[in-house]
Motif scaffolding. Structure first.
Motif, PDB file in Angstrom:
ATOM      1  N   GLU A  56     131.147 -73.476 -11.303  1.00  0.00           N
ATOM      2  CA  GLU A  56     130.417 -74.164  -9.927  1.00  0.00           C
ATOM      3  C   GLU A  56     130.961 -73.033  -8.781  1.00  0.00           C
ATOM      4  N   TYR A 125     125.731 -71.205 -17.723  1.00  0.00           N
ATOM      5  CA  TYR A 125     125.035 -72.645 -17.073  1.00  0.00           C
ATOM      6  C   TYR A 125     123.766 -73.407 -17.921  1.00  0.00           C
ATOM      7  N   TYR A 129     125.405 -77.088 -18.907  1.00  0.00           N
ATOM      8  CA  TYR A 129     124.818 -78.131 -18.398  1.00  0.00           C
ATOM      9  C   TYR A 129     123.568 -78.959 -18.734  1.00  0.00           C
TER      10      TYR A 129
END
Length: 251
Positions: A56, A125, A129
């Motif tokens: 992040e 990512y 995620y």
């Protein structure tokens, strides 16, 4: 609803190329124990907190990158590190939690990618995620039940601002729309395997720890009791459902 030509999408290829690694990853017994032990659950969250924190923060740093910059607008919905931190604090109960060398190695590897080939982080990512947004709802339900929670305290990592499916679709749309050279796309497939290998290293470390062994002993005592039905439900229903959801809902 997925488009008719879903199999031609980059994210479909990323999913298919990592299928064997996904299937090999994370056994049911580990998840069953993790979701029924506050100590083990705290340690698991603490292992992955630095990973999500790095990813992040990297998006913040890479706002102007041609590919990672396209993911940046999704950061408010993607961000999990604050929730992981809150949940770790909730479960550790004044205990000091440390991270093993494997976590430092993991973060060092991601730092190297950001420095030398940032586009490779797109694979991280996607896989990290999609796992959260596909399976988080089930984990949230299981943890709420087994930990006897009465609020969202203790499950902040899996509290979402929007419908998780909407976020998953937005993440896939962004990745599928990225302009990539052939060699860059191949890197995403190769990194997909590394994602699961790195995560397995962390889980192997967890399995060798005191908390895991204590959870195993507690589980054995628990099973001989009449109330073992909760554990059976988790092992027989919750975990298989979670694992299938983690895989199928990436489409």
């Amino acid at each position: 609803m997925a488009p008719a030509d879903a199999t031609s999408l980059r994210t479909h290829r990323m999913r298919e190329r990592s299928k064997a690694d996904h299937d090999h990853s994370t056994g049911q017994l580990k998840l069953s124990l993790i979701l029924t032990s506050k100590t083990l659950y705290a340690e698991t969250l603490n292992l992955f907190l630095p990973i999500y924190k790095f990813l992040e923060e990297a998006l913040e740093r890479q706002q102007k990158h041609p590919q990672l910059g396209q993911l940046y607008p999704l950061l408010p919905q993607l961000a999990r590190a604050p929730g992981f931190r809150n949940d770790v604090d909730f479960y550790r109960e004044n205990r000091t939690l440390t991270t093993p060398p494997e976590v430092d190695d993991y973060v060092a590897y991601l730092k190297q990618l950001e420095k030398e080939n940032p586009v490779a982080l797109v694979a991280w990512y996607y896989h990290m995620y999609m796992a959260i947004f596909a399976g988080g709802f089930i984990i949230k339900k299981c943890v709420t039940k087994t930990m006897k929670l009465s609020s969202d305290e203790g499950i902040q990592a899996f509290v979402f601002q929007d419908n998780p499916k909407i976020i998953r679709d937005e993440l896939k749309d962004v990745i599928n729309s990225m302009v990539l050279m052939e060699d860059q796309e191949e890197v995403l497939y190769e990194e997909g395997s590394i994602v699961f290998a790195r995560n397995d290293e962390l889980m192997a470390n967890l399995r060798g720890g005191v908390a895991f062994k204590q959870a195993e002993a507690d589980c054995c005592r628990y099973i001989v009791k009449v109330t073992a039905g909760v554990m059976v439900v988790i092992a027989a229903v919750c975990i298989p459902l979670l694992q299938s959801k983690l895989w199928l809902e990436q489409e």
